[in-house]
Structure formats: C-alpha cells, structure tokens
Write an enzyme that holds these catalytic residues in place. Structure first.
Site, PDB file in Angstrom:
ATOM      1  N   LYS A 173      93.526 -27.885 -16.804  1.00 46.26           N
ATOM      2  CA  LYS A 173      94.431 -26.804 -17.209  1.00 46.26           C
ATOM      3  C   LYS A 173      94.385 -26.621 -18.727  1.00 46.26           C
ATOM      4  O   LYS A 173      94.235 -25.507 -19.231  1.00 46.26           O
ATOM      5  CB  LYS A 173      95.861 -27.160 -16.773  1.00 46.26           C
TER       6      LYS A 173
ATOM      7  N   GLN B 214      96.135 -31.812 -15.516  1.00 48.27           N
ATOM      8  CA  GLN B 214      96.389 -31.337 -16.878  1.00 48.27           C
ATOM      9  C   GLN B 214      95.093 -31.291 -17.708  1.00 48.27           C
ATOM     10  O   GLN B 214      94.955 -30.433 -18.589  1.00 48.27           O
ATOM     11  CB  GLN B 214      97.425 -32.252 -17.543  1.00 48.27           C
TER      12      GLN B 214
ATOM     13  N   SER C 270     102.908 -24.536 -25.677  1.00 52.43           N
ATOM     14  CA  SER C 270     103.102 -25.823 -26.358  1.00 52.43           C
ATOM     15  C   SER C 270     102.027 -26.004 -27.427  1.00 52.43           C
ATOM     16  O   SER C 270     102.311 -26.508 -28.526  1.00 52.43           O
ATOM     17  CB  SER C 270     103.016 -26.979 -25.362  1.00 52.43           C
TER      18      SER C 270
ATOM     19  N   LYS D  57     100.301 -37.077 -18.771  1.00 50.68           N
ATOM     20  CA  LYS D  57     101.582 -36.787 -18.098  1.00 50.68           C
ATOM     21  C   LYS D  57     102.413 -38.058 -18.083  1.00 50.68           C
ATOM     22  O   LYS D  57     101.861 -39.156 -18.132  1.00 50.68           O
ATOM     23  CB  LYS D  57     101.323 -36.347 -16.647  1.00 50.68           C
TER      24      LYS D  57
ATOM     25  N   GLY E 297     108.278 -30.904 -21.664  1.00 47.81           N
ATOM     26  CA  GLY E 297     109.136 -30.877 -20.484  1.00 47.81           C
ATOM     27  C   GLY E 297     108.366 -30.757 -19.179  1.00 47.81           C
ATOM     28  O   GLY E 297     107.177 -30.456 -19.148  1.00 47.81           O
ATOM     29  N   ASP E 298     109.046 -31.027 -18.097  1.00 49.16           N
ATOM     30  CA  ASP E 298     108.564 -30.799 -16.726  1.00 49.16           C
ATOM     31  C   ASP E 298     109.832 -30.889 -15.859  1.00 49.16           C
ATOM     32  O   ASP E 298     110.949 -30.731 -16.383  1.00 49.16           O
ATOM     33  CB  ASP E 298     107.506 -31.840 -16.326  1.00 49.16           C
TER      34      ASP E 298
ATOM     35  N   THR F 272     105.967 -20.489 -19.186  1.00 51.39           N
ATOM     36  CA  THR F 272     105.266 -20.777 -17.921  1.00 51.39           C
ATOM     37  C   THR F 272     105.481 -19.633 -16.932  1.00 51.39           C
ATOM     38  O   THR F 272     104.527 -19.144 -16.310  1.00 51.39           O
ATOM     39  CB  THR F 272     105.737 -22.116 -17.325  1.00 51.39           C
TER      40      THR F 272
HETATM   41  P1  NDP Z   1     113.033 -27.703 -13.301  1.00 45.16           P
HETATM   42  O1  NDP Z   1     113.525 -29.102 -13.276  1.00 45.16           O
HETATM   43  O2  NDP Z   1     113.540 -26.772 -14.319  1.00 45.16           O
HETATM   44  O3  NDP Z   1     113.235 -27.030 -11.878  1.00 45.16           O
HETATM   45  C1  NDP Z   1     112.691 -27.580 -10.731  1.00 45.16           C
HETATM   46  C2  NDP Z   1     113.089 -26.739  -9.533  1.00 45.16           C
HETATM   47  O4  NDP Z   1     112.310 -27.130  -8.401  1.00 45.16           O
HETATM   48  C3  NDP Z   1     114.543 -26.931  -9.146  1.00 45.16           C
HETATM   49  O5  NDP Z   1     115.022 -25.758  -8.579  1.00 45.16           O
HETATM   50  C4  NDP Z   1     114.435 -28.052  -8.128  1.00 45.16           C
HETATM   51  O6  NDP Z   1     115.516 -28.120  -7.219  1.00 45.16           O
HETATM   52  C5  NDP Z   1     113.164 -27.691  -7.423  1.00 45.16           C
HETATM   53  N1  NDP Z   1     112.572 -28.918  -6.868  1.00 45.16           N
HETATM   54  C6  NDP Z   1     112.192 -30.013  -7.566  1.00 45.16           C
HETATM   55  N2  NDP Z   1     111.735 -30.968  -6.749  1.00 45.16           N
HETATM   56  C7  NDP Z   1     111.839 -30.465  -5.518  1.00 45.16           C
HETATM   57  C8  NDP Z   1     111.532 -30.978  -4.237  1.00 45.16           C
HETATM   58  N3  NDP Z   1     111.029 -32.223  -4.074  1.00 45.16           N
HETATM   59  N4  NDP Z   1     111.748 -30.164  -3.166  1.00 45.16           N
HETATM   60  C9  NDP Z   1     112.257 -28.899  -3.341  1.00 45.16           C
HETATM   61  N5  NDP Z   1     112.569 -28.376  -4.535  1.00 45.16           N
HETATM   62  C10 NDP Z   1     112.363 -29.144  -5.585  1.00 45.16           C
HETATM   63  O7  NDP Z   1     111.435 -27.837 -13.398  1.00 45.16           O
HETATM   64  P2  NDP Z   1     110.363 -26.736 -13.830  1.00 45.16           P
HETATM   65  O8  NDP Z   1     110.805 -25.388 -13.434  1.00 45.16           O
HETATM   66  O9  NDP Z   1     109.992 -27.009 -15.229  1.00 45.16           O
HETATM   67  O10 NDP Z   1     109.111 -27.187 -12.953  1.00 45.16           O
HETATM   68  C11 NDP Z   1     108.821 -26.611 -11.659  1.00 45.16           C
HETATM   69  C12 NDP Z   1     107.349 -26.825 -11.347  1.00 45.16           C
HETATM   70  O11 NDP Z   1     106.542 -26.171 -12.345  1.00 45.16           O
HETATM   71  C13 NDP Z   1     106.865 -28.276 -11.329  1.00 45.16           C
HETATM   72  O12 NDP Z   1     105.834 -28.407 -10.371  1.00 45.16           O
HETATM   73  C14 NDP Z   1     106.270 -28.461 -12.718  1.00 45.16           C
HETATM   74  O13 NDP Z   1     105.317 -29.514 -12.756  1.00 45.16           O
HETATM   75  C15 NDP Z   1     105.611 -27.099 -12.908  1.00 45.16           C
HETATM   76  N6  NDP Z   1     105.319 -26.695 -14.271  1.00 45.16           N
HETATM   77  C16 NDP Z   1     106.284 -26.692 -15.246  1.00 45.16           C
HETATM   78  C17 NDP Z   1     105.977 -26.275 -16.511  1.00 45.16           C
HETATM   79  C18 NDP Z   1     107.004 -26.189 -17.596  1.00 45.16           C
HETATM   80  O14 NDP Z   1     106.659 -25.748 -18.696  1.00 45.16           O
HETATM   81  N7  NDP Z   1     108.247 -26.552 -17.355  1.00 45.16           N
HETATM   82  C19 NDP Z   1     104.611 -25.879 -16.882  1.00 45.16           C
HETATM   83  C20 NDP Z   1     103.689 -25.830 -15.773  1.00 45.16           C
HETATM   84  C21 NDP Z   1     104.054 -26.253 -14.527  1.00 45.16           C
HETATM   85  P3  NDP Z   1     116.628 -29.279  -7.348  1.00 45.16           P
HETATM   86  O15 NDP Z   1     117.484 -28.865  -8.487  1.00 45.16           O
HETATM   87  O16 NDP Z   1     117.324 -29.280  -6.049  1.00 45.16           O
HETATM   88  O17 NDP Z   1     115.881 -30.557  -7.612  1.00 45.16           O
HETATM   89  O1  2IT Z   2     102.635 -28.984 -16.092  1.00 42.81           O
HETATM   90  C1  2IT Z   2     102.649 -28.546 -17.262  1.00 42.81           C
HETATM   91  O2  2IT Z   2     101.711 -27.923 -17.728  1.00 42.81           O
HETATM   92  C2  2IT Z   2     103.843 -28.794 -18.074  1.00 42.81           C
HETATM   93  N1  2IT Z   2     104.797 -29.375 -17.588  1.00 42.81           N
HETATM   94  C3  2IT Z   2     103.889 -28.354 -19.513  1.00 42.81           C
HETATM   95  C4  2IT Z   2     103.200 -29.372 -20.386  1.00 42.81           C
HETATM   96  C5  2IT Z   2     103.313 -29.129 -21.867  1.00 42.81           C
HETATM   97  O3  2IT Z   2     102.803 -30.008 -22.605  1.00 42.81           O
HETATM   98  O4  2IT Z   2     103.872 -28.132 -22.316  1.00 42.81           O
END
Ligand code: NDP
Ligand code: 2IT
Length: 450
Positions: free
Chosen positions: A117, A114, A381, A129, A168-169, A212
């Site tokens: 980024k 982070q 954000s 984080k 969120g994450d 994202t």
């Molecule tokens: P969500 O919780 O909305 O969705 C996560 C998705 O990934 C679900 O479909 C989940 O499936 C799947 N998943 C999670 N863990 C695993 C695993 N161990 N193996 C296989 N599938 C998995 O999260 P986000 O969409 O917010 O986040 C997804 C990725 O993007 C993460 O790496 C996060 O750090 C990254 N990210 C998110 C940002 C954001 O703004 N939200 C910003 C930048 C990066 P299941 O429901 O079965 O767990």
């Molecule tokens: O991995 C990421 O960049 C995030 N989950 C979003 C972080 C944020 O502060 O919006």
C-alpha cells in the site's frame, strides 16, 4: 494453496509451516503471492535474489508488556506489538490498532499489506503496524491516557521520525495519538514528527482526519469513470462501520451526489432510506462516543437491526466495507451480487474473504482492493511527515488536491499493471504487482544481509 510457480509454492508452504495459528497473515500472503505468478514467471532475478523469501518475513517483530492502573486502582496488563515489516523504500510506517482481537496474526497481516500500500502511494514509506489487545470501549479518559503512556514508554525505544512513524487505526484516533505524542516527547525530550494523525495545534496535517474516506471515494470515482464511464452521482451506497473511515467515506460519497443509506458497528446496523444524516452520526460517534443504534432515536424513518453482517442484505449499487477484516464472506458476496451491486471498494483492510473476491470478479463487478482503495490515509500521513520536515503547514485545499492526485495515480498504476501482467481490470493483481515492483527493486539494490 496451489501455485503454478515452484518458487512461490515453496515460499508459501514455508510461511504456512513457520506461522502456525496465524490465518489472517497466511491469507494476506497467499493473495499477494498468487498475484505475483506472472511477475516471477517473467523474471528469474526475484528468485535469484530471494526477494519473495525475504518479503514475507518481518524485519523485526516486537512484543511487550503494557501495564497500567485502572480507575479502581487495580493493575491491568495488556500486550503491545510493533511489527517492522519492511524498510526498503522508507522508514516503517503504519497504524496502531487497539482492539481485543489484536494478536500477532492480525498485526503481521496488516504490516505485510502496508508494504505494498505504502509503495503504491509513491511516497517514501516502508511497511509496519502495531497495536495492543487493549479494549478502549467503556474506558474513562484517564484510563485511556494511562494506557497510552505506558504503551509509548516501551514503544518509544523502537520508533523515531526517520525510523518508524506510527499512526491511527481501529481504536486509535486523535485522542490516543495526542497522549502517545506527549509521552514520547517527555521521554525523549524531542519534538519531532514521530507520529502522524496529530492534532492541528502540534504538527498535524489538515485533511488527515478525512483522508482515508475521501481517498476511497476519489479512487472509486476514477475506477467507475475509466472502467464503466459511470460515476458515484445518483448511486445508492452501503457503508459498513461508523468509525473514522466510514464517516468520511459517507461525507465524500454524499458530496459526489451519492446516497448512503446504511452504517454499522460491531453490534448492528442502521438503515435510513432518506440518506444518512452525517451531523447526527458525528455527534454520536465523534463527540459522545456512543453506539450507532442511538441514530434511530434521533432521526425519523430510520431503523436499527441487531447483528452487523445483515448490512450486506440491503440493496445498493456500491458497497464500501469500512469496518474490519473478513467482514464480507462468500454468502454476503452472493447476496450483494444478487441484489445488483455493481461496485465494491474496500475502505477497511482485507474486508473481503478470498472466496468473496472470487465471486465479485466472476460476476464482473468493479472491485477496488484495500491496498489501493484505502491508501489515502497513509498517503496523507506521508504528507504530514513532509510538512513536519519542512516545519510548514499546507492548506486543506493543498493537501486534499495532493490526496486526490495520489488516489487517481494509484488507480492508473494498478490498472496499467493489470493490463501488462494479468487480466485487464483485475485490480487485485494490478495493485499487488505495482506495489511489489518498487519494493523488490529497492531490495535488490540494497543487498541481501538484512
Ligand atoms: P475506528 O475505530 O474509527 O472504527 C472502526 C469501526 O469498525 C467501528 O464502527 C467498529 O465498531 C467497527 N468494527 C471494528 N471491529 C469490528 C468487528 N470485529 N466487527 C464489526 N465491526 C467492527 O477505525 P477506522 O475507521 O480507523 O478503521 C476501520 C478500518 O479501516 C480498519 O480495517 C482499518 O485498518 C482501516 N483503515 C484505517 C485507516 C485510517 O486512517 N484510520 C487507513 C486505512 C485503513 P465498534 O465500535 O462496535 O467496534
Ligand atoms: O491501514 C492504514 O493504512 C492506516 N491505518 C493508516 C496508517 C498511517 O500510517 O497513516
């Protein structure tokens, strides 16, 4: 890992020795240090100021008990974390992950990434984080609320709009942010922009939900335009995951004329040769909070396969991993290359193993690394923080235009840094270097005693 620079070798060896049992954190550090070889070779001041020694050590790592009562009246205990990694260029900023796999290694790798980024976004945000090993799956709304309130009761002592701003994450979306915001306000008697990803009625920003995924596609489109004179239009695309990032990556990819044919969750993947019907996915995931396999009961011609790794065997032009870390290993990378994939852009954090990245680069694919490609979420954000500070709300179009501009700039900054320091087009090196330079400069100016 072996480094040319004796300084980088010394720092890396110390990280390995002082962080036992933390493979994800060591992996993330190793990748960044490898990229910094040409930077430290060119300028000895990084070593003289101990910049690399300091940047790999979190400023603060907080770990705490989170106890809450489930619907059967039973006491449950989880562990909460906040890693305040680096505040050189702004308040700590980064998401909160709620997933049973959360541990110090995962939180520290995410906090470390982070830093770079957030620097790339050009907005004033440090790196952090947090999260918990709490598993939100199958929990009632009341259980989620009680967990979030207990989590925030401790976290509130360490955060603030000018100190540390979580978001969120995985496992943390608008519902969880709402409960946490409510508890912070109650404990501190303060209505401030202490969290981002808030609901629109209490200080959230338009386009943060989409940011994202949309940002990932703005980055991908620019990378394809500049480096291959090509575009997303007409391409077949595989997206892993079916959460926040995957859904809005699919939406923007479709708007740009691409066809997304697959999505997954941790149990398995769906394949829809006609192109994913996103309204159905949103209903299943955002409204009903059910599993992705439900899709095949609602859409003709779609199939479901158990096991999430198999998604990378589906032939595609563009692969967008949007689920979790290390989801593409060397074997999956080889299959993608053999099937003719031309572009990989990372929506998740560190979804490709180092071996997979090496294979993509050797095969000449366009590879957009997470720190650059998924920075649109945290960038927006940052825009939410700006709106909270001026107590105004911008329109969707204003925020979306700023997001697009930021993603295009991130691509060019990473691309230019790759030309200046590394091989042209090595965006892993370019993103790490461009992100690092600003933070390192700020650390030099601010002295050593922290
Ligand atoms: P969500 O919780 O909305 O969705 C996560 C998705 O990934 C679900 O479909 C989940 O499936 C799947 N998943 C999670 N863990 C695993 C695993 N161990 N193996 C296989 N599938 C998995 O999260 P986000 O969409 O917010 O986040 C997804 C990725 O993007 C993460 O790496 C996060 O750090 C990254 N990210 C998110 C940002 C954001 O703004 N939200 C910003 C930048 C990066 P299941 O429901 O079965 O767990
Ligand atoms: O991995 C990421 O960049 C995030 N989950 C979003 C972080 C944020 O502060 O919006």
């Amino acid at each position: 890992m072996e480094f040319k620079s004796e300084y980088l070798q010394r720092v890396y060896d110390k990280v390995v020795k002082t962080n036992p049992g933390e493979p994800e954190f060591i992996q993330a550090v190793g990748e960044v240090l490898e990229s910094l070889e040409p930077v430290v070779a060119k300028d000895s001041s990084y070593e003289e100021n101990g910049i690399i020694d300091r940047i790999v050590e979190p400023e603060r790592m907080i770990s705490f008990r989170v106890s809450w009562v489930d619907d059967n009246g039973k006491v449950q205990v989880n562990r909460g974390y906040r890693c305040q990694f680096n505040s050189a260029i702004g308040p700590y900023k980064g998401g909160l992950r709620l997933h049973p796999s959360v541990c110090p290694s995962v939180i520290k790798f995410l906090g470390f990434e982070q830093i770079f980024k957030n620097s790339l976004t050009s907005l004033p945000m440090g790196g952090g984080k947090g999260g918990s090993n709490f598993d939100p799956k199958g929990k009632s709304d009341g259980e989620i609320m009680r967990f979030c309130q207990s989590f925030m009761t401790e976290l509130s002592k360490h955060i603030g709009a000018d100190t540390d701003v979580p978001a969120g994450d995985i496992g943390t979306g608008a519902r969880e942010i709402g409960y946490m915001f409510g508890q912070y306000k109650r404990l501190r008697n303060e209505f401030t922009g202490v969290l981002t990803g808030k609901g629109l009625s209490y200080g959230g920003s338009l386009a943060r939900t989409e940011a994202t995924g949309y940002g990932l596609l703005y980055f991908t489109e620019e990378m394809m335009n500049v480096m291959k004179n090509d575009s997303v239009a007409g391409k077949t695309i595989v997206v892993s995951g079916s959460g926040n990032v995957a859904i809005y990556a699919t939406e923007k990819a479709t708007q740009l004329g691409g066809k997304v044919v697959a999505l997954s969750d941790s149990n398995g993947y769906i394949y829809d040769p006609n192109g994913i019907n996103l309204d159905v996915v949103k209903q299943i995931k955002e409204v009903e909070r059910k599993r992705i396999k439900e899709y095949v009961d609602r859409v003709d011609g779609a199939t479901y396969t158990e096991g999430c790794k198999g998604i990378w065997t589906i032939p595609c032009d563009i692969a967008l991993p949007c689920a979790t870390q290390n989801e593409i290993d060397a074997e999956s990378a080889e299959i993608l290359i053999k099937n003719g994939t031309k572009v990989v852009a990372e929506g998740a954090n560190m979804p490709s193993t180092p071996e997979a990245i090496a294979k993509f680069q050797a095969a000449g694919l366009l590879f957009g690394p997470a720190k650059a490609a998924n920075a649109g979420g945290v960038a927006t954000s940052g825009l939410e923080m700006s709106q909270n500070s001026e107590r105004l709300s911008w329109t969707f179009e204003e925020v979306d235009a700023k997001l697009k501009n930021i993603m295009v700039n991130i691509f060019h900054n990473a691309y230019n840094a790759s030309k200046e320091y590394s091989e042209e087009g090595n965006l892993v090196a370019g993103a790490n270097i461009a992100g690092f330079l600003k933070v390192a400069d700020a650390m030099k100016w601010q002295g050593i005693a922290y």
